[in-house]
Design a protein around this motif. Structure first.
Motif, PDB file in Angstrom:
ATOM      1  N   UNK A   1       8.428  -2.775  -5.746  1.00 41.53           N
ATOM      2  CA  UNK A   1       8.313  -1.851  -4.556  1.00 41.53           C
ATOM      3  C   UNK A   1       9.054  -2.675  -3.077  1.00 41.53           C
ATOM      4  N   UNK A   2       9.352  -1.586  -2.199  1.00 43.48           N
ATOM      5  CA  UNK A   2      10.155  -2.120  -0.973  1.00 43.48           C
ATOM      6  C   UNK A   2       9.186  -2.171  -0.016  1.00 43.48           C
ATOM      7  N   UNK A   3       9.514  -3.211   0.962  1.00 41.71           N
ATOM      8  CA  UNK A   3       8.568  -3.449   2.131  1.00 41.71           C
ATOM      9  C   UNK A   3       9.405  -3.500   3.341  1.00 41.71           C
ATOM     10  N   UNK A   4       9.080  -3.021   4.405  1.00 38.37           N
ATOM     11  CA  UNK A   4       9.579  -2.896   5.636  1.00 38.37           C
ATOM     12  C   UNK A   4       8.704  -3.104   6.939  1.00 38.37           C
ATOM     13  N   UNK A   5       9.179  -3.228   7.997  1.00 39.51           N
ATOM     14  CA  UNK A   5       8.236  -3.255   9.150  1.00 39.51           C
ATOM     15  C   UNK A   5       8.840  -2.418  10.275  1.00 39.51           C
ATOM     16  N   UNK A   6       8.255  -1.896  11.026  1.00 40.28           N
ATOM     17  CA  UNK A   6       8.625  -1.320  12.327  1.00 40.28           C
ATOM     18  C   UNK A   6       7.726  -1.427  13.314  1.00 40.28           C
TER      19      UNK A   6
END
Length: 306
Positions: A29-34
């Protein structure tokens, strides 16, 4: 026949066990934050996790432990979920990973995502030497100083592609750049760090102007940056556009199990049918033998009577 049945059962169970225990390769999976990996104290943030198509459940891991569970809102259109952080604190700053489930399989963990809380304690001072307007090919030095005792400093250039630079020092640290090119122009800020995930307030911005070449007598303006440094930075680990396919997925696994079950069922039905036909044939033969014996007895009795 019992030996054949046993072989089929062992074969089916063995293949089923192998398909269920073998490490299935789901795409990572890919994980990111905003809005940013740097979040001011008290401000909200949202962590996103994207898996492959067919993902049924997501897990968010914080500092090695399970933090939250989430399911896609509208399957199968959405293949990602959001994990909100209502207010950033030193207790919610740290390393995050995520994983997802498809069928009975869990993916491996995503790459780590480091979240930092800013706005703690004092504000550092940032300066640049020899000056903020230089020519391409010169060397410059950024100096970050913080009165509060700390030995870790970060320098960050504004823009989505920048990454923090780390230096160690006693109350201050220097960041050497050069020979500089137009790619170095931009707005810089620095932070003092009290641990890996707790940073000070940002320093006041310092703009570095770089003259493009020897024939250029003007300084190229800096790129446009947001007034809020955390709004212009997004950290994404992994590839957000994942290929929605599996090398082995739960659908293939279920088809294998279903095929094995059908195979075993057909074999059992064949054995039962063969046994029934055998019993029926044996019964008819026994009945025919019994009738012959009865006929012989009747004829013997009649012969005696006459």
């Amino acid at each position: 026949m019992p030996s054949t049945l046993a072989v089929l059962l062992v074969l089916g169970l063995g293949l089923s066990q192998r398909s269920s225990t073998q490490k299935q390769m789901l795409s990572k999976p890919a994980i990111w934050v905003r809005p940013s990996f740097m979040i001011p104290k008290g401000r909200p943030a949202t962590i996103g996790c994207r898996g492959a198509g067919g993902a049924m459940e997501y897990q968010l891991h914080f500092e090695g432990g399970l933090s939250a569970l989430e399911r896609p809102k509208s399957r199968p259109v959405m293949n990602w979920v959001k994990f909100p952080i209502p207010a950033m604190t030193s207790h919610t700053a740290g390393q995050y990973r995520c994983s997802y489930r498809s069928g009975e399989l869990w993916s491996e963990l995503s790459d780590p995502l480091e979240l930092v809380v800013t706005g703690l304690y004092d504000t550092p001072t940032l300066s640049v030497e020899p000056r903020s307007e230089v020519t391409s090919g010169e060397n410059v030095t950024f100096r970050c100083q913080l009165a509060t005792a700390t030995s870790t400093f970060f320098l960050l250039k504004g823009g989505q592609s920048s990454r923090p630079q780390l230096r160690y020092g006693n109350l201050w640290a220097e960041f050497h750049l050069g020979p500089v090119t137009p790619a170095h122009r931009g707005t810089y800020r620095c932070f003092g760090s009290y641990n890996n995930h707790a940073w000070s307030f940002p320093s006041k911005p310092v703009k570095l102007l770089v003259k493009g070449d020897a024939g250029d007598t003007t300084f190229t303006p800096t790129e446009h940056t947001s007034s809020d440094y955390w709004d212009s930075y997004e950290l994404t680990t992994g590839t957000q556009s994942q290929k929605d396919h599996f090398l082995w997925n739960h659908t293939v696994q279920n088809l294998i199990r279903l095929g094995l079950a059908v195979l075993v069922l057909v074999a059992l039905m064949g054995l039962l049918l063969e046994d029934w036909l055998h019993r029926r044939k044996s019964g008819k033969r026994a009945h025919w033998v019994s009738r012959r014996r009865c006929g012989r007895r009747l004829r013997a009795q009649r012969a005696l009577e006459t």
